[in-house]
Design an enzyme around this catalytic site. Sequence first.
Site, PDB file in Angstrom:
ATOM      1  N   SER A  22       0.821  -1.304   0.099  1.00  0.00           N
ATOM      2  CA  SER A  22      -0.201  -0.075   0.076  1.00  0.00           C
ATOM      3  C   SER A  22       0.838   1.158   0.130  1.00  0.00           C
ATOM      4  O   SER A  22       0.388   2.224  -0.801  1.00  0.00           O
ATOM      5  CB  SER A  22      -1.112   0.040   1.251  1.00  0.00           C
TER       6      SER A  22
ATOM      7  N   GLN B 163     -40.802 -10.043   1.143  1.00  0.00           N
ATOM      8  CA  GLN B 163     -40.477  -8.478   1.360  1.00  0.00           C
ATOM      9  C   GLN B 163     -38.780  -8.324   1.494  1.00  0.00           C
ATOM     10  O   GLN B 163     -38.028  -7.616   0.986  1.00  0.00           O
ATOM     11  CB  GLN B 163     -41.289  -7.767   2.349  1.00  0.00           C
TER      12      GLN B 163
ATOM     13  N   GLU C  39      -3.890  -2.221  -6.601  1.00  0.00           N
ATOM     14  CA  GLU C  39      -4.082  -1.023  -6.949  1.00  0.00           C
ATOM     15  C   GLU C  39      -4.268   0.127  -5.904  1.00  0.00           C
ATOM     16  O   GLU C  39      -5.053   1.174  -6.318  1.00  0.00           O
ATOM     17  CB  GLU C  39      -4.573  -0.688  -8.233  1.00  0.00           C
TER      18      GLU C  39
END
Length: 381
Positions: free
Chosen positions: A124, A275, A360
């Site tokens: 990172s 639902q 990335e």
Amino acid sequence: MTGFALGVDQEEWCGQLRALAAERLRPLAEKGEPGRVNRPLLAALGELGLLERVFASGALELCLLRESLAYGCTEAETALALQGLGAYPVLRAGSEEQRERWLPGVRAGRAVAAFALSEPGAGSDAAALALAATADPAVAPAAGGGWRLSGEKCWISNAPEADFYTVFARTGEGPGAKGVSAFLVPADRPGLSGAALDMLSPHPIGSLTFDGVPVGPRDLLGEPGRGFRVAMDTLNLFRPSVGAFAVGMARAALDATLAYTADRTAFGGTLSDLQAVAHRVAEMATRTEAARLLVYAAAGAYDRGAGDVPRRAAMAKLLATETAQYVVDHAVQLHGAVALQRGHLLEHLYREVRAPRIYEGASEVQRTIIAKELYAGVVTR
């Protein structure tokens, strides 16, 4: 694209791509070996002109391409994207000689490219990379000397089978990111070796070892000490399109869920009559649409040359990848055990969807970029 709505021609093209991915590319992907470069698939992407479009189009078209391919065949999408990620620095920062040697093969699907930035201790935090480029006058003496690369790269897509690598190494012109240079390193350079890694995702990922690998001025991509900018320019383009990849997976999972819940009988009706199920599907659809709009807003900003591209790109990747994880996970839950069977679309997507939240720039890194960009515009007393 007006008001983030696609035109008729764009919608038709996306439909054609989805059909092409399912009918032409998926059979090639299924014949490939997980964790290995699928060269017949790459050749087909080249033959169909899709690799050419990666380099000839802007961010918007790249996103449309990646989303549509991801919907029908994630392996084809990933193979195409990795070619772009590995070779885009050559297009943007390479010399005419480098571009003429390598890009035709990449566009045709003959030469496999890789983007080698991450390291065991610098994933990172890309500015903390430690791969050393040590000056050596014996390398390329006619050009004033070169460097030798020593160290490791890890979690590199297409490694160790790529034909060349875009490699970022510390040449030491300054501290942190200011001392990083980018090199184009052919796979057959002496001292370069690699090993495949057995990862959750089915596409090829490996590690690379650099044992005094010689590189000269002709291998530089851009100027010494400017390699980090080469990396960030590439990521600013590809981060929104990672979001598009995620949106493609989310849409595929959503459509599968709509079809399944509308047909599956349970408790005297279909699942869609419940639902709790209907509301969950509505939430999945709403989040997917929101992510898609943010992705294309970021792509449009990139194509316009807007100044807030890093923030928009980070937002797009963050929301889209997190949303895809949510949608696929709930799709699996609504399908039940059938979705956990090997070979089921959702079993495949469940394995594919996890990695984009990390590569990335992990989601946490995207939040850091967004916050930094926001606070940069705040005037303090």
